[in-house]
Design an enzyme around this catalytic site. Structure first.
Site, short mmCIF file in Angstrom:
data_model
loop_
_atom_site.label_atom_id
_atom_site.label_comp_id
_atom_site.label_asym_id
_atom_site.label_seq_id
_atom_site.Cartn_x
_atom_site.Cartn_y
_atom_site.Cartn_z
N VAL A 214 0.83 -1.21 0.00
CA VAL A 214 0.00 0.00 0.00
C VAL A 214 0.86 1.25 0.00
O VAL A 214 0.65 2.18 -0.79
CB VAL A 214 -0.96 0.01 1.20
CG1 VAL A 214 -1.75 1.32 1.26
CG2 VAL A 214 -1.92 -1.18 1.13
N ARG B 134 13.35 -1.99 6.55
CA ARG B 134 14.50 -2.51 5.78
C ARG B 134 14.91 -1.47 4.75
O ARG B 134 14.37 -1.43 3.63
CB ARG B 134 14.12 -3.82 5.11
CG ARG B 134 13.73 -4.91 6.11
CD ARG B 134 13.64 -6.29 5.43
NE ARG B 134 12.61 -6.32 4.40
CZ ARG B 134 11.33 -6.59 4.64
NH1 ARG B 134 10.93 -6.84 5.88
NH2 ARG B 134 10.45 -6.61 3.65
N GLY C 211 -2.86 -15.06 -4.74
CA GLY C 211 -2.42 -13.93 -3.94
C GLY C 211 -3.52 -13.28 -3.11
O GLY C 211 -3.29 -12.26 -2.46
N LYS D 247 -13.23 -4.66 11.45
CA LYS D 247 -13.98 -3.73 10.60
C LYS D 247 -15.40 -3.54 11.13
O LYS D 247 -15.94 -2.43 11.07
CB LYS D 247 -13.99 -4.25 9.17
CG LYS D 247 -12.59 -4.29 8.54
CD LYS D 247 -12.57 -5.03 7.22
CE LYS D 247 -11.17 -5.08 6.64
NZ LYS D 247 -11.09 -5.88 5.39
N GLY E 146 -5.98 -4.67 -1.71
CA GLY E 146 -5.02 -4.49 -2.79
C GLY E 146 -4.33 -3.14 -2.70
O GLY E 146 -4.86 -2.19 -2.11
#
Length: 433
Positions: free
Chosen positions: A17, A49, A189, A207, A306
């Site tokens: 995201v 990272r 995925g 939610k 997504g």
């Protein structure tokens, strides 16, 4: 007139995201500036990272010191997309204390400790926006907080997890078993390597807590939400659902009690009629059905997860927060004035579909019907089928009228004690009628 000094944005997290947020901010910088009334500048990106390649993000913006980034006095907006409880909570409250507003996609934190975040935002005169925390790109939080602010919402029911909807849709349309459908979701995925948060309903429960709090103007925490996963849903359940003209969805349901004195929030698999709009939601899509007193029935539909869809919701909030900042104002904060209690699951009233394995002999149906009557649960329909393997057992399917969940639980417990009942194969609620 456009202000020349840019509004500075700090980004916490640069995964799926976060990287999409950074990309859109860069490629659509002129459009965002025109919509806001001032340029927007990505001033820093905090990551764990730093050596990982992140296309489109200048190396000089990368830092591992997220605390130092949110403490900078020149930051106007902090975008938090790292998830989890800590350090996200501390970073958000620190951002408020140092004069920045916050846009978050952190459903888990908002469901568990949203009151703390809202209080910190109000105390420091900042905005807290979180459209991306529920249902991805679907505009839902802002319509509930703003467009329907003058109405009374009685019910919110929806499919708010794309992974589980994909799995159940495949089981329904292809006849696949749960494990087979999960494997396909993982390969495409849609499902994580560890899908527990999705398939056991934890994601949807978070939610549901957020939606219930906004819809009913009361504080609902994650612990208040009743939760059942969908791992026990079988092909036989779908076969029974089809016989009733239904399908099966994992639903988040938030309701105001009939007397208006309490609310409930729950997540569980349920049969819904094929005529209901939610029944046609396919693949990994989300949809939320809202029932309001004046507006009537509304449905919000679209991709619920997504990188790009979630980034769209994040940046919509960024535009709104930046506009507020230019106007030296803040948007709507927490509305919890009703302070309604959250009732336990036992108080929920709905219909039920119960599948029993019973002895195939006379009198069994009468025994079962007596147990239902003794617990105040009225039977609507009964179907009984003898087994073809001749093992002396039969399948008995009972569909009830509306009854309290506590009464149904007592009924099932008593049924399990009958010598003629070999097992309770399935219990499923029937919603949306």
């Amino acid at each position: 007139m456009m202000r020349t000094r840019p509004l500075k944005v700090a980004l916490l997290g640069c995964g799926v995201v976060g990287s999409e947020v950074a990309r859109i901010m860069t490629t659509h910088a002129d459009d965002l500036a025109a919509r806001i009334g001032a340029p927007v500048e990505l001033a820093g990106v905090a990551v764990r990272r730093p050596d990982k390649v992140r296309g489109g993000v200048p190396a000089e913006l990368i830092t591992t010191d997220a605390t130092a980034l949110v403490k900078r006095g020149d930051i106007d907006v902090v975008i938090e997309v790292i998830g989890g409880i800590e350090p996200a909570r501390s970073l958000i409250t620190t951002a408020f204390e140092h004069g920045a507003s916050v846009v978050s996609a952190n459903k888990a934190l908002l469901a568990q400790d949203g009151a703390t975040l809202h209080s910190a935002a109000i105390e420091n005169g900042q905005d807290l926006y979180y459209e991306a925390a529920v249902a991805g790109a679907i505009p839902l939080i802002r319509p509930l907080r703003e467009s329907l602010a003058g109405d009374k919402i009685n019910r919110v029911m929806g499919i708010v997890n794309g992974t589980t909807n994909f799995i159940l849709d495949k089981m329904d349309t292809s006849g696949a078993g749960y494990s087979e459908a999960l494997d396909e979701a993982t390969a495409l995925g849609y499902a994580e390597a560890d899908p527990t948060a999705d398939v056991e309903g934890f994601d949807a429960a978070a939610k549901a807590a957020i939606l219930a709090g906004i819809a009913f103007h009361t504080r609902v925490r994650l612990d208040d939400v009743y939760r059942e996963g969908m791992t026990e849903v079988t092909a036989a359940d779908f076969a029974s659902a089809k016989q009733m003209g239904c399908t099966i969805k994992l639903l988040a349901i938030c309701e105001r009690a009939a007397d208006g004195e309490s609310v409930t929030a729950r997540v569980h698999p349920a049969m819904i009629p094929l005529s209901h709009p939610l029944a046609s939601v396919r693949e990994a899509y989300n949809a939320v059905f809202v029932e309001a007193e004046a507006a009537g029935r509304l449905m919000f539909y679209g991709p619920g997860a997504g990188g790009s869809p979630t980034a769209s919701a994040v940046l919509g909030d960024v535009v709104a927060v930046c506009r507020n900042r230019l106007n030296e104002a803040t948007g709507p904060g927490e509305s919890a004035y009703t302070q309604l209690p959250v009732s336990p699951m036992g108080d929920v009233v709905t219909r039920y579909h119960i599948s029993l394995d019973v002895a195939d002999k006379p009198g069994v149906l009468a025994q079962v019907a007596t147990v239902f009557a003794e617990h105040g649960v009225s039977i609507d329909t009964v179907r009984q089928h003898g087994r073809q393997d001749g093992d002396g057992e039969a399948s008995l399917v009972v569909v009830t009228h509306r009854a309290p969940d506590a009464a149904l639980s007592g009924t099932v417990e008593a049924l399990r004690k009958l010598d003629t009942v070999r097992g309770v194969a399935s219990i499923m609620r029937v919603e949306g009628e």
